[in-house]
Design a protein around this motif. Structure first.
Motif, PDB file in Angstrom:
ATOM      1  N   PRO A   1       0.916  -1.304   0.141  1.00 44.11           N
ATOM      2  CA  PRO A   1      -0.077  -0.038  -0.031  1.00 44.11           C
ATOM      3  C   PRO A   1       0.913   1.079   0.124  1.00 44.11           C
ATOM      4  N   LYS A   2       0.458   2.030  -0.989  1.00 44.71           N
ATOM      5  CA  LYS A   2       1.464   3.613  -0.896  1.00 44.71           C
ATOM      6  C   LYS A   2       1.191   4.498   0.147  1.00 44.71           C
ATOM      7  N   ASP A   3      -0.082   4.272   1.014  1.00 44.82           N
ATOM      8  CA  ASP A   3      -0.245   5.122   2.201  1.00 44.82           C
ATOM      9  C   ASP A   3       0.295   4.503   3.451  1.00 44.82           C
ATOM     10  N   TRP A   4       0.961   3.285   3.272  1.00 40.11           N
ATOM     11  CA  TRP A   4       1.468   2.569   4.508  1.00 40.11           C
ATOM     12  C   TRP A   4       2.362   3.790   5.319  1.00 40.11           C
ATOM     13  N   ARG A   5       2.288   3.598   6.617  1.00 42.06           N
ATOM     14  CA  ARG A   5       2.848   4.484   7.545  1.00 42.06           C
ATOM     15  C   ARG A   5       4.280   4.636   7.338  1.00 42.06           C
ATOM     16  N   LYS A   6       4.957   5.743   7.487  1.00 39.93           N
ATOM     17  CA  LYS A   6       6.082   6.060   7.313  1.00 39.93           C
ATOM     18  C   LYS A   6       6.996   6.210   8.752  1.00 39.93           C
ATOM     19  N   ALA A   7       6.395   6.297   9.565  1.00 42.11           N
ATOM     20  CA  ALA A   7       6.930   6.536  11.039  1.00 42.11           C
ATOM     21  C   ALA A   7       6.302   5.810  12.066  1.00 42.11           C
ATOM     22  N   LEU A   8       6.939   5.539  13.121  1.00 41.59           N
ATOM     23  CA  LEU A   8       6.349   5.034  14.410  1.00 41.59           C
ATOM     24  C   LEU A   8       6.373   5.862  15.698  1.00 41.59           C
ATOM     25  N   TYR A   9       5.445   6.026  16.551  1.00 40.71           N
ATOM     26  CA  TYR A   9       5.525   6.717  17.483  1.00 40.71           C
ATOM     27  C   TYR A   9       5.582   6.068  19.088  1.00 40.71           C
ATOM     28  N   TYR A  10       6.376   6.524  20.030  1.00 43.64           N
ATOM     29  CA  TYR A  10       6.516   5.911  21.235  1.00 43.64           C
ATOM     30  C   TYR A  10       6.360   6.881  22.163  1.00 43.64           C
ATOM     31  N   HIS A  11       5.635   6.641  23.473  1.00 41.09           N
ATOM     32  CA  HIS A  11       5.685   7.135  24.711  1.00 41.09           C
ATOM     33  C   HIS A  11       5.599   6.423  25.872  1.00 41.09           C
ATOM     34  N   PHE A  12       6.544   6.768  26.761  1.00 46.24           N
ATOM     35  CA  PHE A  12       6.614   5.928  27.975  1.00 46.24           C
ATOM     36  C   PHE A  12       6.541   7.146  28.910  1.00 46.24           C
ATOM     37  N   TYR A  13       5.430   7.013  30.046  1.00 46.08           N
ATOM     38  CA  TYR A  13       5.195   7.980  31.035  1.00 46.08           C
ATOM     39  C   TYR A  13       5.011   7.518  32.311  1.00 46.08           C
ATOM     40  N   GLU A  14       5.302   6.419  32.600  1.00 43.16           N
ATOM     41  CA  GLU A  14       5.006   5.899  34.205  1.00 43.16           C
ATOM     42  C   GLU A  14       6.425   6.217  34.984  1.00 43.16           C
ATOM     43  N   TYR A  15       6.667   7.375  35.289  1.00 40.85           N
ATOM     44  CA  TYR A  15       7.699   7.889  35.743  1.00 40.85           C
ATOM     45  C   TYR A  15       6.806   9.134  37.050  1.00 40.85           C
ATOM     46  N   PRO A  16       7.291   8.938  38.327  1.00 37.86           N
ATOM     47  CA  PRO A  16       8.036   8.061  38.928  1.00 37.86           C
ATOM     48  C   PRO A  16       7.365   6.700  39.209  1.00 37.86           C
ATOM     49  N   ALA A  17       8.155   5.491  38.988  1.00 36.15           N
ATOM     50  CA  ALA A  17       7.609   4.414  39.218  1.00 36.15           C
ATOM     51  C   ALA A  17       8.718   3.538  39.462  1.00 36.15           C
ATOM     52  N   GLU A  18       8.343   2.256  39.812  1.00 36.63           N
ATOM     53  CA  GLU A  18       9.517   1.269  40.441  1.00 36.63           C
ATOM     54  C   GLU A  18      10.419   1.010  39.444  1.00 36.63           C
TER      55      GLU A  18
END
Length: 251
Positions: free
Chosen positions: A157-174
């Protein structure tokens, strides 16, 4: 250990008691202690993986025996990968490649002829719409992922994603991993550590696949950074991420 029954605890103690006794007898210190812990962890980890491998075989044997193999999609995947000392870290919550990438192997049912590697960017949020579409069930509109069926059919597919997004937000934590989000394209990765710090990292995955050299702030990459931040903002809006990057943050 608290969940083991009497027989399981007896088997555990029989195996580990001599190892524990020998460990205390050696009284290891410094690098020798670190090496012992690493080798012990890796041996136990690999034994767990072997057990998993054996039982995947049992599932495939059952499907073949019952005549179900040709109309079953078999998916082998996992949680994020663990750091085993890479970048000086352990655990798995940083956005670096060792933890961001996860295994994904599929044995396709009859009628799907795709073989070999699929190089397009896919995410675990794509699993649900894939399974739903394959089962003939309508995919809810609020699902973030997209069905992988076009890729499994060999389409591009020509419209397939070109980038990935990441988010880690569990701070402060163990785990005490600082909050961060970022974007990964085929070649570059941009990461922003935020909250009680403000630190940007940029990596050229083609020239530096191990992500050892942070090139953020080097003038020759200014246009790359600008483009990546624009992509990241679009993805944050697409996924309705409540913590969104704003260009004003970097002024």
């Amino acid at each position: 250990i608290g969940r083991m029954d009497e027989a399981q605890r007896a088997a555990w103690d029989k195996f580990y008691a001599p190892i524990i006794e020998d460990f205390y007898k050696q009284n290891l210190q410094g690098k020798e202690l670190a090496n012992w812990k690493f080798q012990r962890y890796m041996r136990d980890y690999m034994k767990t993986v072997k057990s998993l491998d054996d039982n995947v075989g049992r599932v495939l044997d059952y499907l073949k025996e019952k005549g179900l193999l040709d109309n079953t999609l078999v998916v082998y995947t996992s949680d994020q990968g663990f750091y085993m000392g890479e970048h000086g870290w352990f655990d798995k919550r940083f956005m670096y490649e060792e933890s961001m990438r996860t295994p994904l192997i599929m044995r396709l049912p009859k009628g799907f002829d795709r073989r070999g590697d699929i190089t397009e960017m896919v995410q675990n949020i794509d699993y649900a719409p894939t399974f739903l579409e394959l089962a003939g069930v309508e995919v809810p509109s609020d699902i973030h992922g997209v069905s992988l069926l076009p890729l499994l059919k060999g389409e591009q597919p020509k419209d397939w994603r070109k980038a990935l997004y990441y988010h880690f937000y569990e701070y402060p934590a163990e785990h005490m991993v600082k909050r961060h989000y970022g974007v990964r394209t085929e070649r570059y990765k941009l990461i922003h550590f935020y909250n009680d710090i403000d630190c940007w990292e940029l990596y050229d995955l083609q020239a530096d696949p191990s992500e050892m050299h942070n090139i953020y702030g080097q003038p020759e990459y200014d246009s790359i950074v600008k483009e990546l931040k624009e992509q990241m903002l679009k993805l944050q809006e697409q996924y309705n991420d409540p913590v969104r990057f704003s260009p004003e943050m970097d002024k």
